[in-house]
Motif scaffolding. Structure first.
Motif, PDB file in Angstrom:
ATOM      1  N   LEU A 146      24.587 -85.955  -4.098  1.00  0.00           N
ATOM      2  CA  LEU A 146      25.000 -86.693  -5.284  1.00  0.00           C
ATOM      3  C   LEU A 146      25.326 -88.140  -4.910  1.00  0.00           C
ATOM      4  O   LEU A 146      25.958 -88.396  -3.878  1.00  0.00           O
ATOM      5  CB  LEU A 146      26.231 -86.058  -5.917  1.00  0.00           C
ATOM      6  N   PRO A 147      24.924 -89.093  -5.735  1.00  0.00           N
ATOM      7  CA  PRO A 147      25.243 -90.493  -5.452  1.00  0.00           C
ATOM      8  C   PRO A 147      26.702 -90.799  -5.801  1.00  0.00           C
ATOM      9  O   PRO A 147      27.355 -90.054  -6.535  1.00  0.00           O
ATOM     10  CB  PRO A 147      24.291 -91.251  -6.371  1.00  0.00           C
ATOM     11  N   GLU A 148      27.190 -91.897  -5.307  1.00  0.00           N
ATOM     12  CA  GLU A 148      28.526 -92.367  -5.665  1.00  0.00           C
ATOM     13  C   GLU A 148      28.489 -92.926  -7.094  1.00  0.00           C
ATOM     14  O   GLU A 148      27.619 -93.739  -7.424  1.00  0.00           O
ATOM     15  CB  GLU A 148      28.994 -93.447  -4.691  1.00  0.00           C
ATOM     16  N   THR A 149      29.423 -92.504  -7.919  1.00  0.00           N
ATOM     17  CA  THR A 149      29.497 -92.992  -9.299  1.00  0.00           C
ATOM     18  C   THR A 149      30.968 -93.309  -9.604  1.00  0.00           C
ATOM     19  O   THR A 149      31.661 -92.517 -10.247  1.00  0.00           O
ATOM     20  CB  THR A 149      28.962 -91.956 -10.296  1.00  0.00           C
ATOM     21  N   PRO A 150      31.458 -94.436  -9.144  1.00  0.00           N
ATOM     22  CA  PRO A 150      32.885 -94.773  -9.326  1.00  0.00           C
ATOM     23  C   PRO A 150      33.275 -94.741 -10.806  1.00  0.00           C
ATOM     24  O   PRO A 150      32.556 -95.253 -11.675  1.00  0.00           O
ATOM     25  CB  PRO A 150      32.979 -96.190  -8.765  1.00  0.00           C
ATOM     26  N   GLY A 151      34.411 -94.107 -11.083  1.00  0.00           N
ATOM     27  CA  GLY A 151      34.919 -94.035 -12.441  1.00  0.00           C
ATOM     28  C   GLY A 151      34.471 -92.824 -13.215  1.00  0.00           C
ATOM     29  O   GLY A 151      34.888 -92.633 -14.366  1.00  0.00           O
ATOM     30  N   TYR A 152      33.610 -91.990 -12.604  1.00  0.00           N
ATOM     31  CA  TYR A 152      33.086 -90.814 -13.310  1.00  0.00           C
ATOM     32  C   TYR A 152      33.210 -89.575 -12.433  1.00  0.00           C
ATOM     33  O   TYR A 152      33.198 -89.656 -11.203  1.00  0.00           O
ATOM     34  CB  TYR A 152      31.621 -91.015 -13.685  1.00  0.00           C
ATOM     35  N   ALA A 153      33.287 -88.438 -13.084  1.00  0.00           N
ATOM     36  CA  ALA A 153      33.288 -87.146 -12.404  1.00  0.00           C
ATOM     37  C   ALA A 153      32.304 -86.237 -13.108  1.00  0.00           C
ATOM     38  O   ALA A 153      31.890 -86.497 -14.255  1.00  0.00           O
ATOM     39  CB  ALA A 153      34.693 -86.536 -12.408  1.00  0.00           C
ATOM     40  N   PHE A 154      31.905 -85.165 -12.438  1.00  0.00           N
ATOM     41  CA  PHE A 154      30.922 -84.229 -12.977  1.00  0.00           C
ATOM     42  C   PHE A 154      31.499 -82.819 -12.941  1.00  0.00           C
ATOM     43  O   PHE A 154      32.172 -82.429 -11.984  1.00  0.00           O
ATOM     44  CB  PHE A 154      29.630 -84.288 -12.158  1.00  0.00           C
ATOM     45  N   HIS A 193      27.269 -96.074 -21.792  1.00  0.00           N
ATOM     46  CA  HIS A 193      27.410 -95.777 -20.360  1.00  0.00           C
ATOM     47  C   HIS A 193      26.060 -95.755 -19.634  1.00  0.00           C
ATOM     48  O   HIS A 193      25.991 -95.300 -18.495  1.00  0.00           O
ATOM     49  CB  HIS A 193      28.132 -94.445 -20.180  1.00  0.00           C
ATOM     50  N   ARG A 194      25.019 -96.239 -20.272  1.00  0.00           N
ATOM     51  CA  ARG A 194      23.709 -96.261 -19.641  1.00  0.00           C
ATOM     52  C   ARG A 194      23.627 -97.370 -18.586  1.00  0.00           C
ATOM     53  O   ARG A 194      24.434 -98.287 -18.563  1.00  0.00           O
ATOM     54  CB  ARG A 194      22.620 -96.434 -20.699  1.00  0.00           C
ATOM     55  N   GLY A 195      22.623 -97.238 -17.721  1.00  0.00           N
ATOM     56  CA  GLY A 195      22.413 -98.243 -16.692  1.00  0.00           C
ATOM     57  C   GLY A 195      23.279 -98.060 -15.471  1.00  0.00           C
ATOM     58  O   GLY A 195      23.329 -98.940 -14.607  1.00  0.00           O
ATOM     59  N   ARG A 196      23.961 -96.908 -15.342  1.00  0.00           N
ATOM     60  CA  ARG A 196      24.853 -96.670 -14.210  1.00  0.00           C
ATOM     61  C   ARG A 196      24.425 -95.444 -13.392  1.00  0.00           C
ATOM     62  O   ARG A 196      25.165 -94.985 -12.544  1.00  0.00           O
ATOM     63  CB  ARG A 196      26.281 -96.490 -14.716  1.00  0.00           C
ATOM     64  N   GLY A 197      23.229 -94.942 -13.691  1.00  0.00           N
ATOM     65  CA  GLY A 197      22.704 -93.819 -12.936  1.00  0.00           C
ATOM     66  C   GLY A 197      23.288 -92.476 -13.309  1.00  0.00           C
ATOM     67  O   GLY A 197      23.115 -91.493 -12.570  1.00  0.00           O
TER      68      GLY A 197
END
Length: 296
Positions: free
Chosen positions: A145-153, A235-239
């Motif tokens: 999984l890539p790093e996505t600061p500010g988000y969780a899955f 929230h698009r454009g952030r992967g």
């Protein structure tokens, strides 16, 4: 060969069993696709709408083909290659039922029985129309999984059909309002082979769902279908669409899945999803193209 008109959810299960039995990287349907197509909008599970028809064909107690007229001008079908005569009967059934002057069917290139039946009825492929491409990924090749600061899955809770419907609708209402609502998503969650552990969302710092990816695991084949994926516009454009899909695919592998399939648009008018899946390692296998005819 016997034709059986739709009489309820059991008929859908027979269609899904056929799709599972015939599945390959180049076959038309995955069982999850049929479940999504049936329940993504509010419907009566036991009855079809006036502008829709489904029939299936049995030989010696086994389903060998089906036709799904999603509307008078749109036919979906699948037949067992060992029973090419079923394709002829499906097309004839559609001809008798539909009164549309323009008619379209979706076909995997190289499905000889279906192509022959449609050609005999006056349909022709439309190479300049939008098309879809099956892609597959060996789950042994999943990337981290890539790093996505500010988000969780996380996966979706069994009682979260309301917020889950909302994030889907927000992601899929750019051109027209989505048909998905809480009641229809609850039906999706009750359909076979849905598993909440394979329904994943991205949440922001407040816990709000902002992207989603649903994977359907067919236990008979070990293949998981990614259908659908979306991200809300803000929230698009952030992967996030790719990241939440990867999270769902890692869960799929943990559940015993071995292969993933996705079918984005293949033409250049809608290239972004295809690029996202290609970056994950998905490889194209077969094109799904439009065949049409005019009765005007």
């Amino acid at each position: 060969m016997q034709r059986l008109d739709f009489a309820g959810p059991r008929d859908l299960r027979h269609m899904q069993e056929l799709a599972s039995r015939l599945w390959s990287p180049t076959s038309r349907f995955h069982p999850g696709q049929l479940a999504w197509s049936r329940y993504f909008r509010p419907v009566d599970p036991d009855r079809l709408g006036d502008a829709e028809a489904i029939a299936r064909w049995e030989q010696d107690g086994q389903t060998v083909g089906f036709g799904w007229a999603e509307s008078p001008d749109w036919l979906e079908l699948q037949v067992d290659p060992a029973h090419p005569e079923a394709a002829v009967e499906v097309v004839e059934w559609f001809e008798e039922w539909s009164d549309a002057e323009e008619q379209t069917a979706m076909v995997v290139e190289g499905d000889a029985a279906v192509e022959a039946a449609l050609e005999a009825a006056g349909f022709a492929p439309q190479p300049s129309s939008p098309f879809f491409t099956h892609h597959v990924l060996d789950l042994r090749d999943l990337t981290p999984l890539p790093e996505t600061p500010g988000y969780a899955f996380r996966s979706v809770g069994a009682d979260e059909w309301g917020p889950r419907a909302a994030v889907h609708a927000a992601a899929w209402s750019d051109d027209a309002p989505s048909a998905v609502d809480p009641s229809s998503y609850r039906q999706v969650m009750q359909a076979w082979p849905y598993q909440p552990e394979l329904d994943w969302v991205a949440v922001d710092g407040s816990g709000q769902m902002v992207a989603s990816a649903l994977v359907w695991l067919d236990p008979g084949t070990g293949v998981g279908l990614v259908e659908p994926v979306g991200c809300v516009p803000a929230h698009r454009g952030r992967g996030l669409a790719g990241a939440v899909t990867l999270a769902a695919l890692h869960a799929l592998r943990e559940k015993g899945g071995t292969l993933a399939q996705v079918t984005p648009r293949g033409d250049d008018d809608y290239p972004v999803p295809r690029r996202i899946y290609s970056r994950m390692g998905f490889e194209p296998t077969a094109r799904v193209v439009m065949w049409s005819r005019s009765l005007a």
